[in-house]
Design an enzyme around this catalytic site. Structure first.
Site, PDB file in Angstrom:
ATOM      1  N   ARG A  72       1.179  -0.691   0.025  1.00 56.28           N
ATOM      2  CA  ARG A  72       0.334  -0.213  -0.025  1.00 56.28           C
ATOM      3  C   ARG A  72       0.897   1.434   0.003  1.00 56.28           C
ATOM      4  O   ARG A  72       0.724   2.507  -0.250  1.00 56.28           O
ATOM      5  CB  ARG A  72      -1.050   0.291   1.166  1.00 56.28           C
ATOM      6  CG  ARG A  72      -2.016  -1.125   0.921  1.00 56.28           C
ATOM      7  CD  ARG A  72      -2.403  -1.293   2.196  1.00 56.28           C
ATOM      8  NE  ARG A  72      -3.360   0.658   2.750  1.00 56.28           N
ATOM      9  CZ  ARG A  72      -4.633   0.413   2.298  1.00 56.28           C
ATOM     10  NH1 ARG A  72      -5.120  -0.342   1.442  1.00 56.28           N
ATOM     11  NH2 ARG A  72      -4.527   1.563   2.868  1.00 56.28           N
ATOM     12  N   ASN A 104      -7.367   8.807   5.831  1.00 60.36           N
ATOM     13  CA  ASN A 104      -6.527   8.684   5.290  1.00 60.36           C
ATOM     14  C   ASN A 104      -5.155   8.493   5.327  1.00 60.36           C
ATOM     15  O   ASN A 104      -4.395   9.733   6.119  1.00 60.36           O
ATOM     16  CB  ASN A 104      -6.306   9.324   3.464  1.00 60.36           C
ATOM     17  CG  ASN A 104      -7.728   9.442   3.228  1.00 60.36           C
ATOM     18  OD1 ASN A 104      -9.067   8.327   3.582  1.00 60.36           O
ATOM     19  ND2 ASN A 104      -8.145  10.300   1.893  1.00 60.36           N
ATOM     20  N   ASP A 106      -2.551   8.193   3.580  1.00 63.91           N
ATOM     21  CA  ASP A 106      -1.670   8.762   2.437  1.00 63.91           C
ATOM     22  C   ASP A 106      -1.494  10.160   2.732  1.00 63.91           C
ATOM     23  O   ASP A 106      -2.065  10.835   3.650  1.00 63.91           O
ATOM     24  CB  ASP A 106      -2.367   8.924   0.984  1.00 63.91           C
ATOM     25  CG  ASP A 106      -3.561   9.599   0.602  1.00 63.91           C
ATOM     26  OD1 ASP A 106      -2.994  10.583   1.058  1.00 63.91           O
ATOM     27  OD2 ASP A 106      -4.674   8.446   0.564  1.00 63.91           O
ATOM     28  N   HIS A 121      -6.313   8.878  11.075  1.00 64.20           N
ATOM     29  CA  HIS A 121      -5.517   7.125  11.670  1.00 64.20           C
ATOM     30  C   HIS A 121      -4.351   7.438  11.334  1.00 64.20           C
ATOM     31  O   HIS A 121      -4.200   5.995  10.466  1.00 64.20           O
ATOM     32  CB  HIS A 121      -6.832   6.806   9.900  1.00 64.20           C
ATOM     33  CG  HIS A 121      -8.369   6.620  11.012  1.00 64.20           C
ATOM     34  ND1 HIS A 121      -9.402   5.868   9.971  1.00 64.20           N
ATOM     35  CD2 HIS A 121      -9.084   6.771  12.044  1.00 64.20           C
ATOM     36  CE1 HIS A 121     -10.589   6.235  10.079  1.00 64.20           C
ATOM     37  NE2 HIS A 121     -10.251   6.276  11.803  1.00 64.20           N
ATOM     38  N   CYS A 129       7.794   1.288  16.618  1.00 63.20           N
ATOM     39  CA  CYS A 129       8.103   0.558  17.445  1.00 63.20           C
ATOM     40  C   CYS A 129       6.403  -0.489  17.803  1.00 63.20           C
ATOM     41  O   CYS A 129       5.486   0.042  18.113  1.00 63.20           O
ATOM     42  CB  CYS A 129       9.214   0.063  18.189  1.00 63.20           C
ATOM     43  SG  CYS A 129       9.662  -1.254  19.009  1.00 63.20           S
ATOM     44  N   CYS A 132       8.071  -0.390  21.791  1.00 65.41           N
ATOM     45  CA  CYS A 132       8.009   0.216  22.313  1.00 65.41           C
ATOM     46  C   CYS A 132       7.847   1.941  22.049  1.00 65.41           C
ATOM     47  O   CYS A 132       8.184   3.003  22.799  1.00 65.41           O
ATOM     48  CB  CYS A 132       9.492   0.506  22.584  1.00 65.41           C
ATOM     49  SG  CYS A 132      11.003   1.299  21.774  1.00 65.41           S
ATOM     50  N   GLY A 197     -15.711  11.851   0.289  1.00 64.26           N
ATOM     51  CA  GLY A 197     -15.638  10.464   0.275  1.00 64.26           C
ATOM     52  C   GLY A 197     -15.086   9.536   1.052  1.00 64.26           C
ATOM     53  O   GLY A 197     -14.343   8.727   1.179  1.00 64.26           O
ATOM     54  N   THR A 198     -16.719   9.482   1.764  1.00 68.15           N
ATOM     55  CA  THR A 198     -16.208   8.481   3.481  1.00 68.15           C
ATOM     56  C   THR A 198     -17.702   8.015   3.515  1.00 68.15           C
ATOM     57  O   THR A 198     -18.707   8.572   2.839  1.00 68.15           O
ATOM     58  CB  THR A 198     -15.811   9.353   4.928  1.00 68.15           C
ATOM     59  OG1 THR A 198     -15.995   8.455   5.645  1.00 68.15           O
ATOM     60  CG2 THR A 198     -16.587  10.657   5.268  1.00 68.15           C
ATOM     61  N   PRO A 224     -20.071  10.110  -4.787  1.00 70.61           N
ATOM     62  CA  PRO A 224     -20.729   9.698  -5.838  1.00 70.61           C
ATOM     63  C   PRO A 224     -22.543   8.171  -5.196  1.00 70.61           C
ATOM     64  O   PRO A 224     -22.714   8.252  -5.515  1.00 70.61           O
ATOM     65  CB  PRO A 224     -20.278   8.517  -6.748  1.00 70.61           C
ATOM     66  CG  PRO A 224     -18.839   8.103  -5.791  1.00 70.61           C
ATOM     67  CD  PRO A 224     -18.781   9.629  -4.491  1.00 70.61           C
TER      68      PRO A 224
HETATM   69  P1  OAD Z   1     -14.461   3.545   2.979  1.00 66.85           P
HETATM   70  O1  OAD Z   1     -13.813   3.247   1.473  1.00 66.85           O
HETATM   71  O2  OAD Z   1     -15.780   3.104   4.066  1.00 66.85           O
HETATM   72  O3  OAD Z   1     -15.316   4.920   1.762  1.00 66.85           O
HETATM   73  C1  OAD Z   1     -15.314   5.531   0.752  1.00 66.85           C
HETATM   74  C2  OAD Z   1     -16.469   6.238   0.347  1.00 66.85           C
HETATM   75  O4  OAD Z   1     -15.388   6.682  -1.331  1.00 66.85           O
HETATM   76  C3  OAD Z   1     -17.691   5.765   0.008  1.00 66.85           C
HETATM   77  O5  OAD Z   1     -18.182   5.803   0.483  1.00 66.85           O
HETATM   78  C4  OAD Z   1     -17.537   5.813  -1.719  1.00 66.85           C
HETATM   79  O6  OAD Z   1     -19.452   5.741  -2.235  1.00 66.85           O
HETATM   80  C5  OAD Z   1     -16.704   6.941  -1.546  1.00 66.85           C
HETATM   81  N1  OAD Z   1     -16.344   7.356  -2.890  1.00 66.85           N
HETATM   82  C6  OAD Z   1     -15.544   6.455  -3.969  1.00 66.85           C
HETATM   83  N2  OAD Z   1     -14.696   7.276  -5.085  1.00 66.85           N
HETATM   84  C7  OAD Z   1     -15.445   8.123  -4.968  1.00 66.85           C
HETATM   85  C8  OAD Z   1     -14.392   9.373  -5.947  1.00 66.85           C
HETATM   86  N3  OAD Z   1     -13.944   9.412  -6.750  1.00 66.85           N
HETATM   87  N4  OAD Z   1     -15.418  10.481  -5.103  1.00 66.85           N
HETATM   88  C9  OAD Z   1     -15.956  10.483  -3.551  1.00 66.85           C
HETATM   89  N5  OAD Z   1     -16.497   9.703  -3.023  1.00 66.85           N
HETATM   90  C10 OAD Z   1     -15.984   8.228  -3.250  1.00 66.85           C
HETATM   91  O7  OAD Z   1     -13.207   4.837   3.180  1.00 66.85           O
HETATM   92  P2  OAD Z   1     -13.312   5.805   4.380  1.00 66.85           P
HETATM   93  O8  OAD Z   1     -14.493   5.980   4.999  1.00 66.85           O
HETATM   94  O9  OAD Z   1     -12.386   6.996   4.011  1.00 66.85           O
HETATM   95  O10 OAD Z   1     -10.076   3.035   8.699  1.00 66.85           O
HETATM   96  O11 OAD Z   1     -12.777   4.512   5.579  1.00 66.85           O
HETATM   97  C11 OAD Z   1     -12.529   4.546   6.774  1.00 66.85           C
HETATM   98  C12 OAD Z   1     -12.017   4.389   7.265  1.00 66.85           C
HETATM   99  O12 OAD Z   1     -12.296   2.785   6.898  1.00 66.85           O
HETATM  100  C13 OAD Z   1     -10.493   4.521   6.706  1.00 66.85           C
HETATM  101  O13 OAD Z   1      -9.598   4.980   7.254  1.00 66.85           O
HETATM  102  C14 OAD Z   1      -9.689   2.666   7.154  1.00 66.85           C
HETATM  103  C15 OAD Z   1     -11.175   2.316   6.913  1.00 66.85           C
HETATM  104  O14 OAD Z   1     -11.508   0.720   7.627  1.00 66.85           O
HETATM  105  C16 OAD Z   1      -8.408   2.646   9.886  1.00 66.85           C
HETATM  106  O15 OAD Z   1      -8.420   1.718   8.853  1.00 66.85           O
HETATM  107  C17 OAD Z   1      -8.910   2.187  10.706  1.00 66.85           C
END
Ligand code: OAD
Length: 249
Positions: A72, A104, A106, A121, A129, A132, A197-198, A224
């Site tokens: 990743r 994210n 990244d 996150h 580590c 530690c 985008g969440t 979307p």
């Molecule tokens: P998700 O993968 O759960 O959701 C991604 C969202 O982005 C979805 O609602 C899609 O519809 C939307 N999406 C896809 N393409 C898009 C685009 N081009 N423009 C806008 N939106 C788009 O990701 P997160 O909500 O970020 O946690 O997930 C939250 C957390 O769950 C992550 O940070 C991670 C994951 O497990 C940890 O690792 C703790």
């Protein structure tokens, strides 16, 4: 082309004093970084992100989990910020104050020019580590990947010889408290909030928009697809972040 953007929203943007932009995996999707709810591809097809992103998985098979994160990390390093990251950075130049809060791991917001990004996150480039907790610095360049395989032994800590773990928050772990407090404070103070985008499924990050909404602050979702926040947000802009964010700018 997606739906039109309400004129009222442009007025709100022009007059806002403090804008918060909360982003998730969808903002980086157009940079080629897979989101969490998509099925994993290629070598990782038979795994689920949720089954690898946990401390017990690392304890059970650290080389598998480290190998996945290095894969990743390589994707992230080869990726470029897309028009959504760039528009969010440019918006900050035109607003008295703009806080980016991201789920994210990244660094595409930073590479697009955003400053002071709050990483709820963690960050894939900042491992530490497992024993530690001291930070570990990656060498320069693109990470090694085992040829045709998945497993890669994590490096060891120079201080205690413990194994180095990815610098991300795993399922079941607490969020970094400084980041969480700064994020909640921004949502208590902002006068306009974007959620881009969440899927808004993972708490506590998913509760941040509700802090702003409860205060009566206008909230705008860019996605979307339908999400758990559709009923909470004042504006739902249906479409890709890379298309809608530049139009807002
Ligand atoms: P998700 O993968 O759960 O959701 C991604 C969202 O982005 C979805 O609602 C899609 O519809 C939307 N999406 C896809 N393409 C898009 C685009 N081009 N423009 C806008 N939106 C788009 O990701 P997160 O909500 O970020 O946690 O997930 C939250 C957390 O769950 C992550 O940070 C991670 C994951 O497990 C940890 O690792 C703790």
């Amino acid at each position: 082309m997606s739906e039109s953007i309400p004129a009222e929203l442009f007025v709100l943007l022009r007059t806002a004093r403090h804008v918060v932009v909360l982003t998730g995996a969808g903002v980086s999707a157009e940079s080629g970084i897979p989101t969490f709810r998509n099925k994993m591809m290629g070598l990782w097809e038979r795994y689920e992100a949720e089954e690898l992103a946990r401390a017990d998985a690392f304890r059970r098979d650290r080389a598998l989990v480290w190998g996945w994160y290095e894969w990743r990390r390589k994707l992230v390093m080869l990726a470029q910020p897309n028009p959504a990251h760039l528009a969010i950075a440019a918006l900050a130049e035109r607003t008295p104050r703009l806080t980016v809060i991201t789920q994210n791991v990244d660094d595409l917001h930073e590479r697009a020019g955003s400053r002071g990004v709050i990483h709820l996150h963690g960050e894939i480039q900042r491992p530490r580590c497992f024993a530690c907790n001291r930070p570990f610095a990656f060498g320069p360049g693109i990470p090694d990947e085992p040829e045709g395989g998945r497993r890669l032994e994590p490096p060891r800590c120079a201080h205690c010889n413990g194994y180095i773990r990815p610098g991300v928050v795993w399922f079941g772990e607490m969020l970094p408290q400084d980041a969480w407090k700064a994020a909640a404070k921004a949502c208590e103070a902002c006068d306009l909030m974007f959620v881009v985008g969440t899927s808004a499924l993972v708490h506590p990050a998913a509760s941040l928009p509700e802090i702003a909404a409860r205060r009566g602050v206008p909230t705008v979702q860019v996605n979307p697809n339908a999400t758990a926040l559709d009923d909470v947000m004042r504006f739902n802009l249906t479409g890709a972040a890379g298309e809608i964010m530049p139009r807002l700018l």
